[in-house]
Scaffold this active site. Structure first.
Site, mmCIF file in Angstrom:
data_model
loop_
_atom_site.group_PDB
_atom_site.id
_atom_site.type_symbol
_atom_site.label_atom_id
_atom_site.label_comp_id
_atom_site.label_asym_id
_atom_site.label_seq_id
_atom_site.Cartn_x
_atom_site.Cartn_y
_atom_site.Cartn_z
ATOM 1 N N LYS A 112 0.833 -1.209 0.000
ATOM 2 C CA LYS A 112 0.000 0.000 0.000
ATOM 3 C C LYS A 112 0.869 1.260 0.000
ATOM 4 O O LYS A 112 0.650 2.168 -0.805
ATOM 5 C CB LYS A 112 -0.921 -0.044 1.228
ATOM 6 C CG LYS A 112 -1.823 1.149 1.398
ATOM 7 C CD LYS A 112 -3.004 0.805 2.292
ATOM 8 C CE LYS A 112 -2.702 0.842 3.769
ATOM 9 N NZ LYS A 112 -2.403 2.192 4.299
ATOM 10 N N GLY B 128 -4.984 8.086 5.228
ATOM 11 C CA GLY B 128 -4.080 9.084 5.809
ATOM 12 C C GLY B 128 -2.893 9.344 4.887
ATOM 13 O O GLY B 128 -2.420 10.479 4.774
ATOM 14 N N ASP C 92 1.875 -1.109 11.764
ATOM 15 C CA ASP C 92 0.577 -1.569 11.251
ATOM 16 C C ASP C 92 0.294 -3.027 11.610
ATOM 17 O O ASP C 92 -0.821 -3.509 11.427
ATOM 18 C CB ASP C 92 0.513 -1.398 9.728
ATOM 19 C CG ASP C 92 0.519 0.080 9.332
ATOM 20 O OD1 ASP C 92 0.143 0.929 10.167
ATOM 21 O OD2 ASP C 92 0.903 0.386 8.191
ATOM 22 N N LYS D 205 -4.588 6.018 14.604
ATOM 23 C CA LYS D 205 -4.680 5.308 13.320
ATOM 24 C C LYS D 205 -6.148 5.273 12.871
ATOM 25 O O LYS D 205 -6.949 6.051 13.359
ATOM 26 C CB LYS D 205 -4.085 3.904 13.454
ATOM 27 C CG LYS D 205 -2.573 3.912 13.705
ATOM 28 C CD LYS D 205 -1.819 4.415 12.493
ATOM 29 C CE LYS D 205 -0.332 4.434 12.704
ATOM 30 N NZ LYS D 205 0.389 5.116 11.643
ATOM 31 N N ARG E 123 -7.354 -3.213 9.554
ATOM 32 C CA ARG E 123 -6.388 -4.104 10.227
ATOM 33 C C ARG E 123 -7.029 -4.810 11.421
ATOM 34 O O ARG E 123 -6.659 -5.923 11.767
ATOM 35 C CB ARG E 123 -5.148 -3.342 10.667
ATOM 36 C CG ARG E 123 -4.498 -2.561 9.534
ATOM 37 C CD ARG E 123 -3.079 -2.966 9.243
ATOM 38 N NE ARG E 123 -2.542 -2.090 8.212
ATOM 39 C CZ ARG E 123 -2.276 -2.465 6.955
ATOM 40 N NH1 ARG E 123 -2.455 -3.708 6.568
ATOM 41 N NH2 ARG E 123 -1.811 -1.593 6.087
HETATM 42 C C1 S3P Z 1 2.517 4.866 6.051
HETATM 43 C C2 S3P Z 1 3.134 5.136 7.233
HETATM 44 C C3 S3P Z 1 2.608 4.716 8.539
HETATM 45 C C4 S3P Z 1 1.599 3.584 8.413
HETATM 46 C C5 S3P Z 1 0.616 3.828 7.321
HETATM 47 C C6 S3P Z 1 1.301 4.017 5.987
HETATM 48 C C7 S3P Z 1 3.079 5.399 4.810
HETATM 49 O O1 S3P Z 1 1.979 5.825 9.147
HETATM 50 O O2 S3P Z 1 0.928 3.395 9.637
HETATM 51 O O3 S3P Z 1 -0.267 2.714 7.204
HETATM 52 O O4 S3P Z 1 2.718 4.923 3.734
HETATM 53 O O5 S3P Z 1 3.928 6.310 4.906
HETATM 54 P P1 S3P Z 1 2.847 6.919 9.952
HETATM 55 O O6 S3P Z 1 3.912 7.314 9.056
HETATM 56 O O7 S3P Z 1 1.963 8.061 10.261
HETATM 57 O O8 S3P Z 1 3.294 6.194 11.180
#
Ligand code: S3P
Length: 435
Positions: free
Chosen positions: A22, A96, A317, A344, A390
């Protein structure tokens, strides 16, 4: 509201591959769009989160051609980031990564754009990217002190280069700053308390953008355009983690996962499972933009461990499914330094603790983690995912080890990151069932 029934299975033997990573799929789309020509992406994750990124780029005039029926091969026509004003809000859905990374790109665009999200994303803090992007000269308005979405970004074409000491180890924050830094005058750098996943740095290097990594600091020089190149996305180790835990917790089970990403900043789950007693062999077969290869797991009964400190970003994650592993292990497992789980897709400390208790485990919740008393027999229960993919998948795995039936409510969210998960778990259960 879709639901999933899961029942107990015996030991199993399986070989599988998982959908594309992802994090890397989001970056492949965005970086290809910023590049100077066509880029073919293979292994793309056609899940809801990455489709939100794709729709956002399309809304800003980026041409993206599907090259196969299942949407895993695409051609993105890089336009050097010369995006058009979408003229309406961009919907980032549950993602996010879409919102935070896009904000870094939009910080230097000559228009104003609003980013909106679903109910879960609308509760997540955006001040963590708003603060550095405003230091660089953009304006980022959100709701309240935490600047939750919707956020309105007013870009400024020539951003100021900054050094930013991030208070959180977050690849999303680091990436937003580096993306903005591409359009800043001079050297922009970011430091973080512990190294977070480094897909952005690797992809920038692969697309011939000059960056420098010194200790826990990454720097980028503004004014560069990524070179268009084809990008291969490996399978997502975060998706593989569900099957890894299932095999590791079941004595005598054997699992091989092929074509999966083995980036050292993402393999914390393998280290923890090995510490807990699983026999794991990793083999890197290929290393393009990202190392990838196969993982073999042989289950041998699990014992408790401690998880914390610098290890947390390497498995952030995977904590919901690692908590399930802890409930199946002998002894007390302690997870600390994981405050980030509170912000999250759901408050994952509270959701995991509540769901494990529903299945009969004893859990003590801390502000930054939890203690799980392992070894009690799990019993089937009704689990609410709260729209968090998740959580839905982690507790589907717990259901494979519980007496009686487990029902996971609201499993539509699984499409966010793992289309095909439900088919795989149903297949596993028809293959092997019993006690
Ligand atoms: C991600 C970073 C992580 C992760 C998210 C994907 C990314 O978040 O939890 O599922 O693709 O950069 P954080 O960077 O906020 O910890």
């Amino acid at each position: 509201m879709a639901y999933l029934h899961v029942k107990k299975v015996k030991k199993f033997s399986a070989e599988l591959s998982v959908p594309g990573d992802k994090s890397i799929s989001h970056r492949a789309l965005m970086f290809a769009a910023l590049s100077n020509g066509p880029c073919e992406i293979t292994g793309f994750l056609a899940g809801e989160d990455c489709l939100a990124t794709m729709r956002a780029l399309t809304a800003m005039g980026v041409e993206i051609e599907p090259l196969d029926a299942d949407g895993t091969r695409l051609r993105v026509h890089g336009c050097r980031g010369e995006f058009k004003d979408p003229g309406q809000p961009i919907d980032c859905g549950n993602s996010g990564t879409t919102m935070r990374l896009l904000a870094g790109i939009l910080a230097s665009k000559p228009f104003e754009v609003t980013l909106v999200g679903d109910e879960s994303l609308s509760k997540r803090p955006m001040n963590r990217i708003a603060i550095p992007l405003e230091q660089m000269g953009a304006k980022v308005e959100g709701q309240g002190e935490r600047r939750t979405p919707p956020i309105k970004i007013t870009g400024r074409e020539r951003l100021e280069a900054i050094h930013y000491d991030s208070p959180v180890a977050s690849a999303q924050v680091k990436s937003a700053i580096l993306l903005a830094g591409l359009a800043a005058g001079g050297r922009t750098s970011v430091s973080e308390p512990h190294p977070s996943r480094d897909h952005t740095e690797r992809m920038l290097e692969y697309l011939l953008v000059k960056t420098v990594r010194e200790g826990d600091t990454v720097s980028i020089w503004g004014g560069q355009t990524p070179e268009s190149r084809d990008i291969e996305v490996p399978g997502d180790i975060s998706s593989a983690a569900f099957w890894i835990v299932a095999a590791a917790a079941s004595k005598g089970s054997r699992l091989v996962i092929r074509n999966v990403g083995l980036n050292p900043t993402r393999v914390g789950v393998l280290k923890v499972m090995a510490r807990m007693g699983a026999r794991i062999v990793e083999r890197v077969d290929e290393s393009g933009c990202e190392p990838m290869g196969s993982i073999e797991v042989v289950g041998d009964g699990l014992s408790a461990t401690e998880i914390g400190g610098a290890e947390i970003p390497t498995l952030i994650d995977e904590i919901p499914v690692l908590a399930v592993a802890a409930a199946l292990a002998e002894g007390r497992t302690v997870i600390r330094d994981a405050h980030e789980l509170r912000v999250k897709e759901s408050d994952r400390i509270a959701t995991v603790a509540e769901s494990l208790r529903r299945m009969g485990a004893t859990v003590e919740e801390f502000a930054d983690g939890m203690e799980i008393v392992g070894g009690a027999r799990l019993k089937g229960a009704e689990i609410y995912s709260l729209g968090d993919h998740r959580i839905a998948m982690a507790f589907a795995i717990a259901g494979l080890f519980a007496e009686g039936e487990t029902v996971i409510r609201d499993v539509g969210c699984i499409e966010t990151s793992y289309p095909g998960f439900i088919r795989e778990i149903e297949q596993l259960q028809t293959m092997v069932s019993g006690s």
